[in-house]
Design a protein around this motif. Structure first.
Motif, PDB file in Angstrom:
ATOM      1  N   ALA A 153      15.780  49.854  37.107  1.00 32.43           N
ATOM      2  CA  ALA A 153      16.881  49.492  36.682  1.00 32.43           C
ATOM      3  C   ALA A 153      17.404  50.609  35.514  1.00 32.43           C
ATOM      4  CB  ALA A 153      17.288  48.221  36.198  1.00 32.43           C
ATOM      5  N   VAL A 154      16.365  51.135  34.784  1.00 30.33           N
ATOM      6  CA  VAL A 154      16.732  52.130  33.555  1.00 30.33           C
ATOM      7  C   VAL A 154      16.330  53.439  33.649  1.00 30.33           C
ATOM      8  CG1 VAL A 154      16.871  50.215  32.107  1.00 30.33           C
ATOM      9  CG2 VAL A 154      14.671  51.421  32.244  1.00 30.33           C
ATOM     10  N   MET A 158      22.205  37.757  36.516  1.00 30.90           N
ATOM     11  CA  MET A 158      23.189  38.202  37.427  1.00 30.90           C
ATOM     12  C   MET A 158      23.518  37.171  38.578  1.00 30.90           C
ATOM     13  SD  MET A 158      23.591  40.744  35.542  1.00 30.90           S
ATOM     14  CE  MET A 158      22.951  42.143  34.651  1.00 30.90           C
ATOM     15  N   LEU A 159      22.899  36.384  39.033  1.00 35.80           N
ATOM     16  CA  LEU A 159      23.045  35.519  40.032  1.00 35.80           C
ATOM     17  C   LEU A 159      23.704  34.089  39.513  1.00 35.80           C
ATOM     18  CD1 LEU A 159      22.894  35.837  43.268  1.00 35.80           C
ATOM     19  CD2 LEU A 159      20.958  34.445  43.249  1.00 35.80           C
ATOM     20  N   THR A 194      21.346  41.481  45.324  1.00 40.66           N
ATOM     21  CA  THR A 194      20.131  42.886  45.113  1.00 40.66           C
ATOM     22  C   THR A 194      18.964  42.409  44.443  1.00 40.66           C
ATOM     23  OG1 THR A 194      22.063  44.165  45.564  1.00 40.66           O
ATOM     24  CG2 THR A 194      20.261  45.260  45.005  1.00 40.66           C
ATOM     25  N   LEU A 195      19.311  41.811  43.312  1.00 37.45           N
ATOM     26  CA  LEU A 195      18.091  41.762  42.396  1.00 37.45           C
ATOM     27  C   LEU A 195      17.195  40.711  43.110  1.00 37.45           C
ATOM     28  CD1 LEU A 195      19.740  41.718  39.020  1.00 37.45           C
ATOM     29  CD2 LEU A 195      18.153  43.361  39.737  1.00 37.45           C
ATOM     30  N   ARG A 228      12.495  38.872  45.858  1.00 34.41           N
ATOM     31  CA  ARG A 228      11.710  38.261  46.910  1.00 34.41           C
ATOM     32  C   ARG A 228      10.406  39.340  47.445  1.00 34.41           C
ATOM     33  NH1 ARG A 228      15.500  38.862  51.520  1.00 34.41           N
ATOM     34  NH2 ARG A 228      14.599  41.053  51.335  1.00 34.41           N
ATOM     35  N   ASP A 229      10.959  40.560  47.675  1.00 34.34           N
ATOM     36  CA  ASP A 229      10.132  41.562  48.211  1.00 34.34           C
ATOM     37  C   ASP A 229       8.706  41.540  47.442  1.00 34.34           C
ATOM     38  OD1 ASP A 229      11.730  41.687  50.250  1.00 34.34           O
ATOM     39  OD2 ASP A 229      12.794  43.819  49.275  1.00 34.34           O
ATOM     40  N   SER A 230       9.095  41.545  45.839  1.00 30.76           N
ATOM     41  CA  SER A 230       7.889  41.904  45.000  1.00 30.76           C
ATOM     42  C   SER A 230       7.063  40.615  45.330  1.00 30.76           C
ATOM     43  CB  SER A 230       8.418  41.958  43.496  1.00 30.76           C
ATOM     44  OG  SER A 230       9.033  42.824  43.541  1.00 30.76           O
TER      45      SER A 230
END
Length: 396
Positions: free
Chosen positions: A301-302, A355-356, A383-384, A389-391
């Protein structure tokens, strides 16, 4: 009965407090947020009225012998209201009046990140002996004088983005090559100093104990509680992530002050002198594990891709591996790949909650002066969540 999160009652508030124990000051701030949630949203505040409130706050601390000049709004940030002014006053032990540039930093009715002005003020005081930060003056933690809780600190000179790239996202600044080397050296060395400093006694932070994971579990509970308070709907992924983070929370090997948002955009620098002039936005500071900052400062993100199209630059300054190597050398502390993986999931979890859950609630109920920015931030919530989830799936 489904709780009404727009108008939470005592039963709901008491239930989340019991279910998710957090630090006392964090509990105070989150409980206050819920108790005032049923109140009005953000109403534009005139500069004149805010000057009057700020003058009352200053008067309660130093008396009436002062003047305020050049009041002006400050831009930037999606969380707090800020305005600058010049104060002519006579500090203690001064022989004559002086003029000091100052900033008032104040909360809106609800922010995308709800935090404590007491904690931010106290941490700025502690870190003023360690790294460049604005000097602190006064805090109105319970809005006795201001419309909402706020504090006054010194105006720090410098810019947060290179003048050559004024339109770049603040979190994804790619610094020009001539600035990277000097700023990268300071960026790393300042973080090393933060993580190895003894902040002294702190009133509004609960201690972190080496050999335990208590402080980290409290942090997971903090953001799990925020999710429960702010979520628009159930999302089992958050429960799964919170359980994984608690079950896998590593034992603390070294207690560090953790900035919580250490990245490009949260420090000011002098472009001519190639010097970092102030490190800002300490509202998420905690006592805990250094790897929390390391993963945030080097996260996707940064970070930015360099001109070669392949190198990933941490906070737009230097390659990630080099950042970690130089940090370890400067701090004398190890960098543990297992802890880095853990805190990448922790950061994704926390960002997903922001964010959600919080961003859409704050924006939809008109609780902030930055409704457009906050509403835009809410767009990336899913998206986050997918990244989180993927992680988790990678570690399953």
């Amino acid at each position: 009965m489904t709780p009404n999160r727009a108008h939470p009652d005592d039963a709901f508030i008491n239930a989340v407090r019991t279910r998710f124990p957090v630090e006392a000051e964090v509990d105070h701030v989150l409980t206050r947020k819920l108790r005032r949630r049923s109140g009005p949203g953000y109403t534009p505040i005139t500069l004149e009225s805010l000057c009057t409130s700020a003058a009352g706050m200053i008067r309660s601390n130093i008396g009436s012998d002062f003047t305020m000049d050049r009041p002006r709004w400050l831009q930037g940030g999606a969380s707090k209201l800020q305005f600058a002014f010049d104060l002519t006053w006579t500090p203690a032990r001064a022989d004559a009046p002086i003029t000091t540039a100052m900033v008032l930093r104040m909360e809106p009715p609800e922010a995308i990140v709800e935090t404590s002005r007491r904690r931010e003020f106290e941490m700025l005081q502690a870190m003023g002996k360690v790294v460049p930060v604005p000097p602190t003056y006064w805090v109105d933690a319970e809005a006795e004088h201001l419309p909402y809780p706020g504090m006054i600190y010194g105006f720090a000179t410098g810019i947060s983005m290179p003048k050559a790239r004024p339109d770049a996202p603040r979190m994804q600044t790619l610094f020009p090559p001539e600035l990277r080397a000097p700023l990268a050296e300071q960026f790393v060395s300042h973080l090393a100093r933060i993580h190895t400093a003894d902040p002294g006694p702190l009133l509004y932070f609960e201690p972190a104990t080496p050999g335990t994971n208590d402080a980290l579990v409290r942090q997971v509970q903090w953001w799990r509680r925020v999710w429960e308070e702010d979520r628009p709907e159930e999302t089992p992924l958050i429960d799964v992530a919170a359980r994984w983070l608690i079950d896998n929370a590593p034992l603390l090997d070294h207690v560090s002050v953790v900035h919580g948002d250490y990245r490009a955009g949260n420090f000011l620098f002098d472009e001519e002198k190639h010097c970092i002039t102030a490190i800002l936005d300490w509202e998420l500071a905690v006592l805990g594990d250094r790897h929390q900052d390391l993963t945030w400062s080097t996260g996707t993100a940064v970070s930015r891709v360099a001109e070669d199209g392949t190198s990933i630059l941490a906070s737009g300054l230097l390659p990630v591996d080099e950042f970690l190597d130089r940090y370890s050398a400067a701090s004398g502390l190890s960098v543990d790949p297992v802890r880095l993986r853990y805190f990448r999931i922790f950061n994704d979890f926390m960002s997903t909650v922001h964010m959600l859950a919080t961003a859409p609630r704050v924006a939809s109920y008109g609780k902030t002066h930055q409704d457009v920015v906050v509403a835009w931030s809410a767009i990336i919530g899913n998206t986050l969540a997918a990244k989180l989830r993927d992680s988790l799936e990678e570690l399953a």
